[in-house]
Design an enzyme around this catalytic site. Structure first.
Site, PDB file in Angstrom:
ATOM      1  N   ASP A 167       7.601 -38.692 -62.323  1.00 47.04           N
ATOM      2  CA  ASP A 167       7.906 -39.958 -61.648  1.00 47.04           C
ATOM      3  C   ASP A 167       6.665 -40.830 -61.496  1.00 47.04           C
ATOM      4  OD1 ASP A 167      10.501 -40.832 -60.972  1.00 47.04           O
ATOM      5  OD2 ASP A 167      10.742 -39.168 -59.584  1.00 47.04           O
ATOM      6  N   HIS A 186      10.411 -42.423 -55.376  1.00 45.29           N
ATOM      7  CA  HIS A 186      10.801 -41.048 -55.721  1.00 45.29           C
ATOM      8  C   HIS A 186       9.591 -40.115 -55.633  1.00 45.29           C
ATOM      9  CE1 HIS A 186      14.088 -42.941 -58.542  1.00 45.29           C
ATOM     10  NE2 HIS A 186      14.295 -43.186 -57.268  1.00 45.29           N
ATOM     11  N   TYR A 226       9.036 -36.770 -52.799  1.00 43.28           N
ATOM     12  CA  TYR A 226       8.749 -35.336 -53.001  1.00 43.28           C
ATOM     13  C   TYR A 226       7.650 -34.882 -52.052  1.00 43.28           C
ATOM     14  CZ  TYR A 226      11.525 -35.895 -57.241  1.00 43.28           C
ATOM     15  OH  TYR A 226      12.538 -36.170 -58.114  1.00 43.28           O
ATOM     16  N   GLU A 228      14.305 -39.961 -68.197  1.00 42.44           N
ATOM     17  CA  GLU A 228      15.112 -40.165 -66.991  1.00 42.44           C
ATOM     18  C   GLU A 228      16.451 -39.452 -67.030  1.00 42.44           C
ATOM     19  OE1 GLU A 228      14.612 -43.013 -64.522  1.00 42.44           O
ATOM     20  OE2 GLU A 228      13.401 -44.403 -65.688  1.00 42.44           O
ATOM     21  N   GLU A 239      18.191 -42.641 -61.033  1.00 42.58           N
ATOM     22  CA  GLU A 239      17.882 -42.316 -62.436  1.00 42.58           C
ATOM     23  C   GLU A 239      19.089 -42.599 -63.321  1.00 42.58           C
ATOM     24  OE1 GLU A 239      15.070 -42.370 -62.312  1.00 42.58           O
ATOM     25  OE2 GLU A 239      14.009 -40.810 -61.234  1.00 42.58           O
ATOM     26  N   HIS A 271      19.052 -46.215 -64.055  1.00 41.84           N
ATOM     27  CA  HIS A 271      17.877 -46.519 -64.893  1.00 41.84           C
ATOM     28  C   HIS A 271      18.159 -46.145 -66.346  1.00 41.84           C
ATOM     29  CE1 HIS A 271      14.953 -45.982 -61.216  1.00 41.84           C
ATOM     30  NE2 HIS A 271      15.892 -46.879 -61.010  1.00 41.84           N
TER      31      HIS A 271
HETATM   32 MN   MN3 Z   1      13.941 -43.756 -63.034  1.00 38.97          MN
HETATM   33 MN   MN3 Z   2      12.393 -41.604 -60.698  1.00 40.21          MN
END
Ligand code: MN3
Ligand code: MN3
Length: 318
Positions: A62, A96, A100, A157, A191, A194
């Site tokens: 990411d 994103h 995490y 992705e 995602e 995307h």
């Molecule tokens: Mn993405």
């Molecule tokens: Mn991402």
């Protein structure tokens, strides 16, 4: 240089801009503390290591997608609305990557987190697949290289992320680590659009190529995929063998590789794979419609700050 005139935006770009804005979320709005008890009491050391590594690997991917993938593709497309949508998506990639860390900070000590980021820096499969993708992002200089960079973006992705998503989905499907699972679901929802949007950009560009160039580009996409898939098998083995999940993960990765090719309008690499080959527990973790959460329309059951949203249906992506 021209000013962007949103009075002239095309239907597709408007649809994706609106959907991206509607599903905007912030990691701090997802409460994570309930997972700490499960982490401490229910997971054994091998399971914890696997969980940390998959999220560490996702953080790395990411970070590259946020800093290089989305901005470089956005820089080279001509359509000003596509630039806007891609940059919005790039900003979410940063969210994103940050989310995490929110999970790590809830579950792990600073020493454990530092050890994990050390592993991310050293893992050779992670480095190789990321370097391959990033090399396409960095070499965009014409429409052919832009097309291949878009295909790589969709591979990342819609396909490569899923070896990482598997474990949190699997645990959430068993009712464990469900708060972190909620974040993973929000990330997957992002995602998903995307991959569809960048795939559509790639298909549009592909449509402008001559038939011979089209077959050349399709072959090159297959060749990159083969390299990535082999690396993915090794990465998956290195992480999942110890907890006995390798085979299930490989099937899930193939399932998502098919989706990546479908997003790009290319022939599926594993056309004989069936939904029944996918671990049902993971599908349960993935199928957010079984919760109060609708994949494309809401923020999920853990999300506190609701916004007015409209539903997207499958027809919107035809
Ligand atoms: Mn993405
Ligand atoms: Mn991402």
């Amino acid at each position: 240089m021209k000013a962007i005139n949103w009075n002239d935006v095309g239907e597709l770009d408007k649809l994706f801009w609106d959907q991206n804005v509607r599903q905007f979320w912030v990691d701090e709005e997802i409460p994570l503390s309930n997972d700490k008890l499960v982490w401490d009491k229910k997971l054994n050391p091998d399971e914890k290591t696997a969980y940390q590594k998959v999220l560490g690997g996702l953080t790395f991917l990411d970070t590259q997608q946020a800093s290089l993938g989305m901005p470089l593709v956005a820089l080279h497309v001509n359509n000003p609305y596509a630039k806007s949508v891609l940059n919005f998506m790039g900003m979410m990639e940063h969210m994103h990557a940050k989310s995490y860390s929110s999970i790590f900070m809830t579950l792990c000590s600073t020493e454990e987190i530092n050890d994990l980021f050390g592993w991310v820096d050293r893992d050779k499969f992670l480095a190789e697949k990321t370097e391959l993708i990033v090399s396409y992002y960095k070499s965009i200089n014409d429409e052919k290289s832009l097309y291949l960079a878009m295909v790589c973006s969709v591979m990342l992705e819609t396909f490569l992320f899923y070896s990482g998503f598997f474990y949190p989905l699997y645990l959430a499907g068993k009712g464990m680590m469900v708060n972190s699972g909620e974040i993973i679901n929000l990330i997957i929802r992002d995602e998903s659009i995307h991959g569809v949007y960048v795939g559509l950009q790639a298909q549009e560009l592909f449509g402008t190529f001559s038939p011979s160039l089209q077959s050349q580009m399709a072959n090159q996409a297959q060749a990159v995929f083969k390299l990535l898939f082999d690396l993915e098998l090794e990465y998956t083995q290195s992480i999942y063998d110890k907890i006995g999940l390798r085979e299930s993960v490989v099937n899930f990765v193939k399932y998502n590789a098919n989706k990546a090719f479908a997003n790009c309008g290319l022939d599926l690499p594993f056309s004989d794979l069936k939904d029944a080959d996918i671990n049902p527990i993971v599908l349960m973790g993935l199928n957010t419609k079984t919760k109060t959460h609708d994949f494309f329309s809401t923020k999920g059951n853990g999300y506190v700050k609701a916004m007015r949203v409209e539903e997207l249906t499958d027809e919107d992506f035809l």
